[in-house]
Design an enzyme around this catalytic site. Structure first.
Site, mmCIF file in Angstrom:
data_model
loop_
_atom_site.group_PDB
_atom_site.id
_atom_site.type_symbol
_atom_site.label_atom_id
_atom_site.label_comp_id
_atom_site.label_asym_id
_atom_site.label_seq_id
_atom_site.Cartn_x
_atom_site.Cartn_y
_atom_site.Cartn_z
ATOM 1 N N GLY A 32 -2.042 23.055 -43.679
ATOM 2 C CA GLY A 32 -1.142 23.461 -43.509
ATOM 3 C C GLY A 32 0.311 22.790 -44.405
ATOM 4 N N ALA A 33 1.165 22.716 -43.926
ATOM 5 C CA ALA A 33 2.115 22.190 -45.268
ATOM 6 C C ALA A 33 2.050 23.253 -46.243
ATOM 7 C CB ALA A 33 2.036 21.281 -45.421
ATOM 8 N N LEU A 34 1.749 24.563 -46.001
ATOM 9 C CA LEU A 34 1.392 25.070 -47.577
ATOM 10 C C LEU A 34 2.232 25.351 -48.463
ATOM 11 C CD1 LEU A 34 -0.263 28.215 -45.919
ATOM 12 C CD2 LEU A 34 -1.412 26.635 -46.291
ATOM 13 N N GLU A 36 1.891 26.595 -53.294
ATOM 14 C CA GLU A 36 1.540 27.595 -54.066
ATOM 15 C C GLU A 36 -0.255 28.032 -53.885
ATOM 16 O OE1 GLU A 36 0.643 30.643 -56.650
ATOM 17 O OE2 GLU A 36 2.532 30.423 -55.265
ATOM 18 N N HIS A 38 -2.132 26.315 -52.330
ATOM 19 C CA HIS A 38 -2.961 26.974 -51.023
ATOM 20 C C HIS A 38 -2.670 28.746 -51.092
ATOM 21 C CE1 HIS A 38 -1.655 23.287 -49.033
ATOM 22 N NE2 HIS A 38 -3.463 23.320 -49.436
ATOM 23 N N LYS A 150 -8.880 20.468 -56.781
ATOM 24 C CA LYS A 150 -7.832 19.095 -56.920
ATOM 25 C C LYS A 150 -7.985 18.179 -56.032
ATOM 26 C CE LYS A 150 -4.275 18.077 -54.686
ATOM 27 N NZ LYS A 150 -4.402 16.828 -53.750
ATOM 28 N N GLN A 154 -14.322 16.329 -52.901
ATOM 29 C CA GLN A 154 -13.878 16.532 -51.083
ATOM 30 C C GLN A 154 -15.051 18.165 -51.512
ATOM 31 O OE1 GLN A 154 -10.973 17.592 -48.087
ATOM 32 N NE2 GLN A 154 -11.279 19.734 -49.120
ATOM 33 N N VAL A 177 -3.922 24.434 -59.425
ATOM 34 C CA VAL A 177 -2.807 24.545 -59.418
ATOM 35 C C VAL A 177 -2.046 23.623 -59.756
ATOM 36 C CG1 VAL A 177 -1.180 26.485 -58.426
ATOM 37 C CG2 VAL A 177 -3.209 26.882 -58.159
ATOM 38 N N SER A 187 0.784 19.052 -50.506
ATOM 39 C CA SER A 187 1.563 19.281 -49.801
ATOM 40 C C SER A 187 2.505 17.037 -49.520
ATOM 41 C CB SER A 187 1.303 19.002 -48.391
ATOM 42 O OG SER A 187 0.245 20.550 -48.113
#
Length: 279
Positions: A32-34, A36, A38, A150, A154, A177, A187
């Protein structure tokens, strides 16, 4: 507004109907806390799939610091509004109890690629990531899963997880991005004051300069030391690491014949930023 589903059973019923109709299903896992970054993942999934799910779940098992977990922004309604512009078909926003019901005792651990760098700095972090991603893959039953580059380590952990466990999902890595000044979108950036935000892009700038020096023949260790010094001069409090590693294994690599990645983590104004670039 994009439909929000909270229960895995309801989502699974929806997805199985899509799959029965021969539709390709894509998933974009997020906390969440999206931003650009995401949304770019969701747009790519929209281009490549018939149906798109975005998951929004702040996963407690991947946080080492309880304060960091508490501070992580939770903006579900605003996130769903952003996703409606893509559009995605469903937002899956499970509760903690839906993901980790009472009595949950299973942990997924990926060796090797998870151990250096973030694995050393954040013990247990990637076990939390691997466990929740495995659950989300099972709950969404997606054909394709989209992750940003990014979080390079992960991405390698999730790719290895899918390969090693023969999970029927294609893991798709998408370009980082960046803001116009080069800062990787995150975020966490919203927690920076204006002065810290102005200095934050210096991390990427120092890494880029070091990569160019290495390509020009500068000794790698010296170029990386210079990058660390430049980051500290830019107002960062601490550099946890700037390392040149094999892009796939994350092992130390001095073989320019193999794809390599420069990865970094540094703190500015109490906010931990990570970044990576190809070398």
């Amino acid at each position: 507004m994009t439909e929000i589903i909270h229960a895995a059973a309801e989502l699974r019923s929806r997805v199985r109907a899509w799959r029965a109709a021969g539709e390709m299903v894509g998933v974009v896992p997020t906390m969440g806390a999206l931003h650009e970054g995401h949304l770019s993942l969701a747009r790519r999934a929209r281009r490549e799939c018939d149906r798109v799910i975005t998951t929004i779940f702040v996963n407690p098992t991947q946080f080492n610091n309880p304060d960091d977990l508490q501070k992580y922004p939770r903006t579900l309604e605003a996130d769903a509004a952003l996703l409606s512009g893509v559009p995605v078909d469903v937002v899956f926003a499970p509760s903690v109890d839906e993901i980790y019901p009472e009595g949950f005792v299973t942990r997924v651990s990926v060796g090797g690629v998870s151990e250096p760098l973030e694995g050393q700095m954040r013990p247990g972090h990637f076990d939390g990531v691997a466990t929740v991603v495995t659950k989300l893959f099972g709950m969404t039953e997606a054909h394709r899963a989209y992750f940003g580059q990014k979080d390079w380590q992960q991405l390698q952990v999730v790719s290895r997880l899918a390969r090693d466990l023969n999970l029927p999902v294609a893991v798709v890595g998408c370009e980082t991005v960046r803001e116009a000044d080069g800062l990787a979108m995150s975020s966490r950036n919203r927690r920076l004051s204006a002065p810290a935000r102005a200095n934050a892009p210096r991390l990427h700038a120092a890494m880029t300069a070091a990569a160019e020096e290495i390509r020009a023949g500068q000794p790698e260790r010296q170029a990386i030391r210079d990058a660390g010094a430049a980051v500290l001069r830019a107002g960062f409090e601490r550099v946890e690491y700037i390392e040149l590693r094999d892009a796939e294994t994350l092992l130390t690599s001095e073989d320019p014949g193999r794809p390599r990645r420069m990865l970094a983590a540094a703190w500015i104004e109490g906010v931990r930023l990570i970044d990576n670039i190809p070398v």
